[in-house]
Scaffold this active site. Structure first.
Site, PDB file in Angstrom:
ATOM      1  N   GLU A 141     -21.135 -28.366 -41.914  1.00  0.00           N
ATOM      2  CA  GLU A 141     -20.013 -27.916 -41.207  1.00  0.00           C
ATOM      3  C   GLU A 141     -19.503 -26.633 -41.951  1.00  0.00           C
ATOM      4  O   GLU A 141     -19.185 -25.820 -41.544  1.00  0.00           O
ATOM      5  CB  GLU A 141     -18.957 -29.124 -41.180  1.00  0.00           C
ATOM      6  CG  GLU A 141     -19.386 -30.027 -40.630  1.00  0.00           C
ATOM      7  CD  GLU A 141     -19.499 -29.932 -39.010  1.00  0.00           C
ATOM      8  OE1 GLU A 141     -18.955 -29.028 -38.388  1.00  0.00           O
ATOM      9  OE2 GLU A 141     -20.477 -30.533 -38.432  1.00  0.00           O
ATOM     10  N   HIS A 144     -21.132 -23.576 -40.793  1.00  0.00           N
ATOM     11  CA  HIS A 144     -20.459 -22.907 -39.374  1.00  0.00           C
ATOM     12  C   HIS A 144     -19.505 -22.102 -39.670  1.00  0.00           C
ATOM     13  O   HIS A 144     -19.243 -20.948 -39.140  1.00  0.00           O
ATOM     14  CB  HIS A 144     -20.003 -24.254 -38.724  1.00  0.00           C
ATOM     15  CG  HIS A 144     -20.923 -24.747 -37.713  1.00  0.00           C
ATOM     16  ND1 HIS A 144     -21.368 -24.195 -36.443  1.00  0.00           N
ATOM     17  CD2 HIS A 144     -21.234 -25.969 -37.565  1.00  0.00           C
ATOM     18  CE1 HIS A 144     -21.819 -24.949 -36.052  1.00  0.00           C
ATOM     19  NE2 HIS A 144     -22.074 -26.127 -36.233  1.00  0.00           N
TER      20      HIS A 144
END
Length: 178
Positions: A141, A144
């Site tokens: 994450e 990202h």
């Protein structure tokens, strides 16, 4: 808040670097956290996948990620960064809601220490390791937020496989099988 569309592989915003959040307590950030929560819950309910999501995946270039792990409270992390990591790395299976039809093996640190803010702006640190595959998930994450996709971390193109083949051969022994 509504369930938001998840940007799919090839969308240019998935490769953009997210901006730091100036005020984690702002109403816009609370709304973003709600949208992330609702969106990842919808994907989990409809596909069986989705333990976490990053704001860029719904087109918001803010440094916000959200974890929704089974049996745990929803965990938003604002302005997260990895401040320490193990020297050891692991090879793990990875997938993404932005390209859920393909799976691949990636290399990740065995453990990490993450610094982040909560929705009141307070700073925290968290240690993440193998338990619940938390280190792998947080690394995915946080990547990202920097425009990095798991495809960029693939250890060998030969590990690339379809969702159907992954489920047939590997899912039971992966975090996705839990």
């Amino acid at each position: 808040m509504p369930v938001r569309d998840i940007l799919q592989l090839g969308h240019p915003l998935l490769r953009a670097v997210a901006e730091p959040v100036a005020d984690p307590s702002a109403p816009a950030i609370a709304n973003l956290v709600t949208d992330l929560t609702d969106t990842v819950a919808h994907w989990r309910d409809t596909t069986g996948y989705g333990r976490a999501i990053a704001a860029p995946q719904i087109g918001e270039l803010q440094r916000v990620i959200l974890l929704r792990l089974p049996g745990r409270p929803v965990w938003p992390l604002i302005n997260p960064s990895i401040i320490a990591h193990s020297p050891e790395k692991l090879v793990v299976w990875d997938a993404c809601l932005s390209f859920l039809s393909i799976f691949m093996q990636v290399e990740r640190y065995e453990w990490i220490r993450v610094r982040y803010q909560d929705q009141q702006g307070q700073w925290h640190e968290a240690h993440a390791g193998r338990e619940d595959d938390l280190a792998e998930l947080l690394q995915h994450e946080i990547d990202h937020l920097d425009g990095i996709l798991s495809l960029d971390r693939m250890v060998d193109v030969k590990s690339l496989c379809s969702r159907e083949e992954f489920e047939r051969q590997f899912k039971a022994n992966s975090p996705y099988g839990r």
